[in-house]
Each structure stands twice: as structure tokens, then as C-alpha cells.
Design an enzyme around this catalytic site. Structure first.
Site, PDB file in Angstrom:
ATOM      1  CG  ASP A 195       9.368  14.197  10.043  1.00 23.97           C
ATOM      2  OD1 ASP A 195       9.463  13.600   8.950  1.00 23.97           O
ATOM      3  OD2 ASP A 195       9.438  13.604  11.141  1.00 23.97           O
ATOM      4  CD  GLU A 225       5.357  12.305  -3.967  1.00 23.17           C
ATOM      5  OE1 GLU A 225       4.320  12.248  -4.649  1.00 23.17           O
ATOM      6  OE2 GLU A 225       5.359  12.474  -2.740  1.00 23.17           O
ATOM      7  CB  THR A 235       3.281  15.307   1.471  1.00 23.40           C
ATOM      8  OG1 THR A 235       3.775  15.227   2.805  1.00 23.40           O
ATOM      9  CG2 THR A 235       4.324  15.968   0.577  1.00 23.40           C
ATOM     10  CD  GLU A 236      -0.669  11.562   1.445  1.00 22.89           C
ATOM     11  OE1 GLU A 236      -1.306  11.456   0.395  1.00 22.89           O
ATOM     12  OE2 GLU A 236       0.545  11.322   1.512  1.00 22.89           O
ATOM     13  CG  ASP A 273       9.789   4.881   4.902  1.00 24.74           C
ATOM     14  OD1 ASP A 273       8.889   5.628   5.332  1.00 24.74           O
ATOM     15  OD2 ASP A 273       9.561   3.889   4.181  1.00 24.74           O
ATOM     16  CD  GLU A 318       4.893  19.875   3.327  1.00 23.59           C
ATOM     17  OE1 GLU A 318       4.637  19.203   2.307  1.00 23.59           O
ATOM     18  OE2 GLU A 318       5.486  20.953   3.283  1.00 23.59           O
TER      19      GLU A 318
HETATM   20  C1  LIG Z   1       6.741   8.140   5.314  1.00 20.27           C
HETATM   21  S1  LIG Z   1       5.861   7.794   3.848  1.00 20.27           S
HETATM   22  C2  LIG Z   1       5.649   9.415   3.091  1.00 20.27           C
HETATM   23  C3  LIG Z   1       4.544   9.423   2.084  1.00 20.27           C
HETATM   24  C4  LIG Z   1       4.355  10.750   1.317  1.00 20.27           C
HETATM   25  N1  LIG Z   1       5.501  11.039   0.485  1.00 20.27           N
HETATM   26  C5  LIG Z   1       4.088  11.907   2.239  1.00 20.27           C
HETATM   27  O1  LIG Z   1       4.943  12.792   2.347  1.00 20.27           O
HETATM   28  O2  LIG Z   1       3.013  11.948   2.827  1.00 20.27           O
HETATM   29  C6  LIG Z   1       7.130   7.072   2.829  1.00 20.27           C
HETATM   30  C7  LIG Z   1       6.588   6.265   1.685  1.00 20.27           C
HETATM   31  O3  LIG Z   1       7.671   5.891   0.837  1.00 20.27           O
HETATM   32  C8  LIG Z   1       7.510   4.547   0.430  1.00 20.27           C
HETATM   33  N2  LIG Z   1       8.856   4.018   0.125  1.00 20.27           N
HETATM   34  C9  LIG Z   1       9.866   3.847   1.020  1.00 20.27           C
HETATM   35  N3  LIG Z   1      10.950   3.343   0.418  1.00 20.27           N
HETATM   36  C10 LIG Z   1      10.626   3.194  -0.910  1.00 20.27           C
HETATM   37  C11 LIG Z   1      11.320   2.689  -2.033  1.00 20.27           C
HETATM   38  N4  LIG Z   1      12.574   2.216  -1.922  1.00 20.27           N
HETATM   39  N5  LIG Z   1      10.690   2.676  -3.225  1.00 20.27           N
HETATM   40  C12 LIG Z   1       9.406   3.135  -3.323  1.00 20.27           C
HETATM   41  N6  LIG Z   1       8.687   3.602  -2.278  1.00 20.27           N
HETATM   42  C13 LIG Z   1       9.282   3.638  -1.087  1.00 20.27           C
HETATM   43  C14 LIG Z   1       6.844   3.875   1.614  1.00 20.27           C
HETATM   44  O4  LIG Z   1       6.160   2.684   1.250  1.00 20.27           O
HETATM   45  C15 LIG Z   1       5.899   4.975   2.083  1.00 20.27           C
HETATM   46  O5  LIG Z   1       4.630   4.882   1.481  1.00 20.27           O
END
Ligand SMILES: C[S@@+](CC[C@H](N)C(=O)[O-])C[C@H]1O[C@@H](n2cnc3c(N)ncnc32)[C@H](O)[C@@H]1O
Length: 211
Positions: A151, A41, A188-189, A115, A191
Site C-alpha cells: 500500500d 513468502e 493478504t490480511e 514493513d 491488503e
Molecule cells: C506489515 S506485516 C504484513 C503481513 C502480511 N504479509 C500481510 O500482507 O498481511 C509485515 C510482516 O513481516 C514481518 N517481517 C518484517 N521484516 C521481516 C524479516 N526481516 N524477516 C521475516 N519477517 C519479517 C513482520 O514481523 C510482519 O509480521
């Protein structure tokens, strides 16, 4: 997320789970975890999906990647409540992916609520950008898959187009994934937040086409 003074010490005190030099394990993940299949993941956030899926599917190895160490530490802290031998955490940017995994080593890559990086100039940062897709293609097994949930309709659209330009076959697609029951897949959180707001979850599954 705000800096947490306890984050780094916690991560550093669990080298059994937090892999400090993932490049040294390139090609050896299955052996290390004692499994035949590996799921990764990318961007695991606070770790709910990683932890639930490792419990649901203990026969697989579950490797979570998270670039923000403060967030990764929260995931580790939760995981330590019920640690499982099939889990590892890489605290780093997925840009390092090529150095961490050898050709064909991974079976499934999960991109959960990545993101969106909405500005065009930032498109290379999206985890479904063509450059990342090339790395994933190399690291996935012959029938390996990418499974994405989001989303964000624009990120989903971008991903569908990006996939269509590369050697991937669309296997499943939903524009309202949680309309049906999916006991095999954890929530997921992020989600959960969107489900609470009654917002649709987009999901796609793409299988690697071998050239
Ligand atoms: C919007 S959050 C979603 C978290 C989780 N997957 C969820 O669905 O609840 C996106 C996460 O991806 C991480 N992230 C973004 N770009 C990344 C990268 N290039 N490598 C590792 N982590 C990354 C961010 O730090 C963040 O914690």
C-alpha cells in the site's frame, strides 16, 4: 503484537511444519515437499496468504518466513485447522536467507505489505533493499520472480529503483491491482484492510535476468 504464552509451546510442538533448522534443508526443499516448484513468502504475518495460496496451488511448495514468533504462532494455528503437506514455516529473520536456500532453489518470492522502514537510516531493513535482492537473485531459478504488493507508494518507488539497479526485468506493474479480478492471487490480511479503506494496492513482478 503482544506476547502470547501459548505461542512458543505451539510452535515447538509442530516440528513437522515449523522448521527449526532451515539451514539443514538447504538444497532439499523440493524433495522434502514432493514438489517441482517452490514459492516463499517473506513476512507472512498471520498467514492468510500462505494458507490460501497453498490451497489454490497445491502442486507447489509454500514456505512462509516470519520473524515475530507471536505472529508466526497465529499463522500456524490457522494453518493447523486444515493442514496441507506442501507447507512449511520458518520462524526467523530473512537475514538468514542465504543459509536456508541453495542457488536456484526457489521459483517465486512474495513480498506482501513488507514493513516500509521509512527512515533513510533504516533502508537496509527493507526487504527489497539491494542486499536482500542479491540473496534472492542467487536463490531464484533461472526464470524466477519476485512478486511484491504494497500500500506504500514510497516503498514501491524505492523497490522499483532498487530493482532497476540490479539484474531484474519488470514483467508486470499496477498502481491499483485490485481494480481487476485476480482469482489466482489470494488477498493478504493487510491488503484486505487497505481494500476496505478504498486505498490502491501497488504491485510489481520482476523476473531474474541471468548474467
Ligand atoms: C506489515 S506485516 C504484513 C503481513 C502480511 N504479509 C500481510 O500482507 O498481511 C509485515 C510482516 O513481516 C514481518 N517481517 C518484517 N521484516 C521481516 C524479516 N526481516 N524477516 C521475516 N519477517 C519479517 C513482520 O514481523 C510482519 O509480521
Amino acid at each position: 503484537m503482544r506476547k502470547k504464552t501459548w505461542a512458543l509451546p505451539l510452535l515447538q510442538s509442530h516440528p513437522d511444519i515449523v522448521v527449526e533448522h532451515p539451514e539443514q534443508l538447504c538444497g532439499q526443499w523440493k524433495e522434502l515437499l514432493g514438489v517441482n516448484e517452490i514459492s516463499v513468502e517473506i513476512g507472512c504475518g498471520k498467514g492468510d496468504y500462505w494458507i490460501s495460496m497453498a490451497k489454490k496451488h497445491p502442486e507447489r511448495g509454500w514456505i512462509a518466513i516470519e520473524k515475530d514468533y507471536n505472529v508466526a504462532a497465529v499463522a500456524l494455528r490457522k494453518m493447523l485447522e486444515h493442514p496441507l503437506r506442501n507447507m512449511r514455516l520458518i520462524v526467523g529473520d530473512a537475514k538468514g536467507f542465504d543459509q536456508w536456500f541453495s542457488e536456484g532453489e526457489i521459483d517465486v518470492i512474495h513480498l506482501n505489505f513488507s514493513d516500509p522502514w521509512p527512515k533513510k537510516g533504516h533502508s537496509k531493513r527493507r526487504l527489497s533493499h539491494g542486499e536482500f535482492l542479491t540473496s534472492y537473485h542467487r536463490a531464484l531459478a533461472a526464470d524466477g520472480e519476485i512478486r511484491m504488493k504494497t500500500d506504500n507508494s514510497q516503498l514501491f518507488e524505492f523497490t522499483c529503483v532498487s530493482m532497476a539497479q540490479h539484474p531484474w526485468k519488470l514483467m508486470e506493474m499496477s498502481v491499483d491491482f485490485r481494480r481487476d479480478e485476480h482469482p489466482e492471487d489470494a488477498i493478504t490480511e493487510y491488503e484486505q484492510r487497505f481494500m476496505d479503506l478504498n486505498m490502491p494496492i501497488y504491485r510489481g513482478v520482476w523476473r531474474k535476468i541471468n548474467e
